[in-house]
Design an enzyme around this catalytic site. Structure first.
Site, mmCIF file in Angstrom:
data_model
loop_
_atom_site.group_PDB
_atom_site.id
_atom_site.type_symbol
_atom_site.label_atom_id
_atom_site.label_comp_id
_atom_site.label_asym_id
_atom_site.label_seq_id
_atom_site.Cartn_x
_atom_site.Cartn_y
_atom_site.Cartn_z
ATOM 1 N N HIS A 97 21.386 52.421 77.039
ATOM 2 C CA HIS A 97 21.286 51.289 76.338
ATOM 3 C C HIS A 97 22.558 50.824 75.778
ATOM 4 O O HIS A 97 22.910 49.749 75.465
ATOM 5 C CB HIS A 97 20.340 51.340 75.141
ATOM 6 C CG HIS A 97 18.945 51.317 75.298
ATOM 7 N ND1 HIS A 97 18.284 52.622 75.828
ATOM 8 C CD2 HIS A 97 18.162 50.410 75.061
ATOM 9 C CE1 HIS A 97 16.863 52.290 75.690
ATOM 10 N NE2 HIS A 97 16.577 50.816 75.426
ATOM 11 N N CYS B 274 23.638 57.248 76.261
ATOM 12 C CA CYS B 274 22.494 56.692 76.163
ATOM 13 C C CYS B 274 22.929 55.272 77.093
ATOM 14 O O CYS B 274 23.446 54.589 76.779
ATOM 15 C CB CYS B 274 22.063 56.528 74.826
ATOM 16 S SG CYS B 274 20.728 55.176 74.611
ATOM 17 N N CYS C 144 17.940 57.656 81.859
ATOM 18 C CA CYS C 144 17.680 58.000 80.516
ATOM 19 C C CYS C 144 18.581 59.332 79.982
ATOM 20 O O CYS C 144 18.048 60.515 80.588
ATOM 21 C CB CYS C 144 16.190 58.244 80.225
ATOM 22 S SG CYS C 144 15.774 58.504 78.604
ATOM 23 N N GLU D 159 17.034 46.915 72.413
ATOM 24 C CA GLU D 159 15.345 46.650 72.819
ATOM 25 C C GLU D 159 14.984 44.761 72.522
ATOM 26 O O GLU D 159 14.260 44.504 72.928
ATOM 27 C CB GLU D 159 14.337 47.618 72.225
ATOM 28 C CG GLU D 159 14.298 48.708 73.167
ATOM 29 C CD GLU D 159 14.019 48.814 74.703
ATOM 30 O OE1 GLU D 159 12.994 47.983 74.823
ATOM 31 O OE2 GLU D 159 14.777 49.492 75.354
HETATM 32 N N1 DGL Z 1 18.131 54.905 77.019
HETATM 33 C C1 DGL Z 1 17.858 56.090 76.725
HETATM 34 C C2 DGL Z 1 18.847 57.281 76.972
HETATM 35 O O1 DGL Z 1 19.743 57.150 77.918
HETATM 36 C C3 DGL Z 1 16.652 56.387 75.756
HETATM 37 C C4 DGL Z 1 16.890 55.969 74.640
HETATM 38 C C5 DGL Z 1 15.781 55.998 73.637
HETATM 39 O O2 DGL Z 1 14.676 55.534 73.896
HETATM 40 O O3 DGL Z 1 15.957 56.242 72.478
HETATM 41 O O4 DGL Z 1 19.115 58.186 76.072
#
Ligand code: DGL
Length: 268
Positions: free
Chosen positions: A189, A187, A76, A155
């Site tokens: 995601h 990020c 993360c 998500e």
């Molecule tokens: N996947 C996470 C990142 O790499 C967190 C994203 C989130 O929850 O806003 O920053």
């Protein structure tokens, strides 16, 4: 902390994003067991304060230590950017973050010294990426853009569609206008949005997904510490703080393999 080679690696994120790192672990560390924790009761982290995110990361780390993990991968960027220093000072376990590997890869990749960063608001506001890029190469120009609409879409398993395409176009415009030739997916995601992002940018930019380099570093560290697992017996466990059913469904799609069991736990 368990020093045993067969002990699992802990991996955590706010949600399904860290699975972009797990997918790389399947390739580079197929003999390692892992415990994945998704803090889905609190996702997204991106709009939260550094104090809140630090608090979550401490609770998650304690949980992963209770599971006997031998190493923790902070999958993360948001946590990495606001809590890394506190975590390494507070806990006696090796932590591998995603940011330094992403920074190094970006600096190796750029030809014109203009690097774009897309990430959460908390990551962009922390300045962690920008400072690390600059400290390793003072001549580099960094253009950072927060993309708050991305994580809620990912998500839900939404990686295509007009709404997300329009949002992406707007987020990328200022970075492309500055001639970035390299764009860091800051990020975990975002790698799941790569096909959409690539269609928008064409061949003008090279995307950097820090996952590959991150897992390579985890492997090197395990090797150096004599902690690589040599048994063929692996076990993967998934924990969430929110809805286990939707995590199993959406996570399974991203991992392209079935997630059979997801356990729900609540951390204090
Ligand atoms: N996947 C996470 C990142 O790499 C967190 C994203 C989130 O929850 O806003 O920053």
């Amino acid at each position: 902390m368990s020093n045993h080679q067969a002990a699992p690696i802990g991996v955590f994120d706010s949600g399904v994003g860290g699975l972009s790192v797990v997918r790389e672990m399947f390739l580079q560390l197929p003999r390692e067991s892992f415990v994945y924790f998704a803090d889905t009761a609190h996702v997204p982290y991106g709009g939260r304060s550094p104090e809140e995110i630090k608090g979550f990361s401490f609770g998650i780390t304690r949980f992963l230590l209770q599971q006997g993990c031998k190493m923790i991968i902070i999958a993360c960027n948001t946590t990495n950017s606001v809590a890394y220093q506190d975590l390494i000072e507070a806990f006696d376990i090796p932590f591998i973050g995603v940011i330094e590997p992403g920074v190094d890869k970006a600096l190796q990749t750029t030809k014109n010294g203009r690097v774009g960063l897309i990430a959460t608001e908390a990551t962009v506001n922390s300045g962690f990426y920008q400072q690390m890029l600059k400290s390793k190469n003072p001549a580099v120009k960094v253009m950072a853009k927060a993309c708050p609409l991305f994580v809620p879409c990912v998500e839900k398993g939404e990686t295509e569609g007009e709404a997300i395409r329009q949002a992406a176009k707007q987020y990328l415009a200022p970075i492309l206008a500055e001639d970035a030739d390299t764009l860091v997916l800051g990020c975990t995601h975002y790698p799941f949005l790569l096909p959409l992002l690539q269609r928008l940018t064409g061949r003008v930019v090279t995307f950097v997904d820090p996952a590959k380099e991150t897992v390579k570093r985890a492997r090197e560290r395990l090797e150096a510490d004599g902690l690589l697992n040599d048994s063929a017996q692996v076990q993967h466990r998934f924990f969430v703080s929110g809805d286990p059913v939707s995590f199993a469904r959406i996570g399974g799609l991203f991992l392209e393999r079935e997630i059979e069991q997801v356990e729900k736990i609540s951390l204090e």
